[in-house]
Motif scaffolding. Structure first.
Motif, PDB file in Angstrom:
ATOM      1  N   ASP A 174     -12.287   9.189   5.678  1.00 55.39           N
ATOM      2  CA  ASP A 174     -12.440   8.625   4.341  1.00 55.39           C
ATOM      3  C   ASP A 174     -11.408   7.516   4.125  1.00 55.39           C
ATOM      4  N   LEU A 229     -24.763  -1.058   8.347  1.00 60.43           N
ATOM      5  CA  LEU A 229     -23.519  -1.340   7.633  1.00 60.43           C
ATOM      6  C   LEU A 229     -22.322  -1.464   8.577  1.00 60.43           C
ATOM      7  N   ASN A 268     -26.630   2.000  12.513  1.00 59.18           N
ATOM      8  CA  ASN A 268     -26.243   1.867  11.105  1.00 59.18           C
ATOM      9  C   ASN A 268     -26.023   0.383  10.798  1.00 59.18           C
ATOM     10  N   GLU A 307     -11.378   1.817   7.623  1.00 59.88           N
ATOM     11  CA  GLU A 307     -12.280   0.669   7.711  1.00 59.88           C
ATOM     12  C   GLU A 307     -12.464   0.154   9.133  1.00 59.88           C
ATOM     13  N   VAL A 331     -22.754   7.553   7.799  1.00 60.49           N
ATOM     14  CA  VAL A 331     -21.809   7.157   6.745  1.00 60.49           C
ATOM     15  C   VAL A 331     -22.332   5.902   6.042  1.00 60.49           C
ATOM     16  N   ASN A 332     -22.320   5.921   4.741  1.00 64.29           N
ATOM     17  CA  ASN A 332     -22.955   4.849   3.961  1.00 64.29           C
ATOM     18  C   ASN A 332     -21.920   3.854   3.434  1.00 64.29           C
ATOM     19  N   ARG A 333     -21.199   3.205   4.335  1.00 63.81           N
ATOM     20  CA  ARG A 333     -20.255   2.152   3.946  1.00 63.81           C
ATOM     21  C   ARG A 333     -19.948   1.292   5.169  1.00 63.81           C
ATOM     22  N   HIS A 334     -19.329   0.149   4.914  1.00 60.58           N
ATOM     23  CA  HIS A 334     -19.012  -0.765   6.010  1.00 60.58           C
ATOM     24  C   HIS A 334     -17.837  -0.243   6.823  1.00 60.58           C
TER      25      HIS A 334
END
Length: 256
Positions: free
Chosen positions: A94, A139, A137, A97, A117-120
């Motif tokens: 979490d 992203l 993915n 990056e 995972v739904n983020r860059h």
């Protein structure tokens, strides 16, 4: 050679064959598989340990070797445990990056868990299979490292790989292990060991993912020594010696 000695020799060979396939068999499992008593197995393990063929563990044994089965074979072992480890490791990311991901059976499970995972994220890896999993993915920016191909492990390595790694500083490295002991992590494949050491050196923190069969073992090349910037995610409680050492060095341990 007497008849009893011959039977024992065959039994010892069989034990070593079994441990080659499943490196962390319990005494009870070995006794059942060889159709002998647990006491007989304990005597056999003590003799093999004295000869340096195995290393005794609590309740069982592991075969000593600087070699690992091929990745295709390892992918069939401890699948459920590795899936749990992968899920727990992803929970630790979490806010992360940028990421290096090593090769191996457990890190491939991490890639499969991570791709939802739904983020860059920017992810660099030396593993072909890890790169393919994560590229699903949209992203993710997935960077496959350059280098010489090691086909059995599906990795790249060599001077070009190391130069490329040196240009990227990341928040975290996720690393598998050939062996884990109270000192740190070691790797059986020398070409991979150099790549993994470089990845660890370029990261602010390292997460080691390793199932119970790797615990209490030593392999060919040391790639990491435990410190306060490392975490270990595994599937079973650690032995007293390893647990005490990691606690004293500030290592964060998570049991999946």
């Amino acid at each position: 050679m007497t008849k009893n000695q011959s039977k024992k020799t065959r039994r010892h060979d069989r034990i070593l064959d079994v441990l080659k396939v499943d490196p962390a068999k319990r005494v009870s499992e070995l006794a059942h598989e060889l159709n002998v008593s647990a006491e007989t197995i304990r005597r056999d393990l003590a003799e093999l340990d004295a000869a340096g063929s195995i290393r005794r563990t609590y309740g069982g044994a592991v075969r000593t070797s600087n070699l690992e089965p091929a990745l295709s074979d390892r992918l069939k072992l401890h699948v459920e445990e590795r899936e749990r480890i992968a899920g727990a490791a992803v929970e630790l990311l979490d806010g992360i990056e940028s990421l290096y991901v090593g090769g191996g059976a457990t890190t491939l499970q991490v890639a499969r868990a991570l791709k939802s995972v739904n983020r860059h994220m920017t992810i660099l890896t030396a593993s072909f299979q890890v790169a393919l999993e994560l590229a699903a993915n949209p992203l993710f920016d997935v960077i496959s490292l350059p280098g010489n191909v090691e086909l059995q492990e599906g990795l790249v390595h060599g001077p070009e790989t190391l130069r490329f790694i040196s240009e990227y500083n990341v928040h975290c490295t996720i690393m598998g292990a050939s062996a884990v002991d109270e000192i740190g992590v070691s790797e059986a494949l020398p070409s991979a060991a150099g790549v993994y050491t470089a990845m660890i050196g370029q990261a602010q923190q390292t997460i080691v993912v390793a199932d119970h069969s790797k615990m209490g073992m030593k392999s060919l090349k040391r790639i990491l020594r435990w410190n306060e910037d490392t975490s270990l995610v595994t599937d079973a409680p650690l032995s007293g010696e390893i647990s005490q050492s990691l606690s004293g060095k500030g290592v964060k341990v998570r049991i999946a």
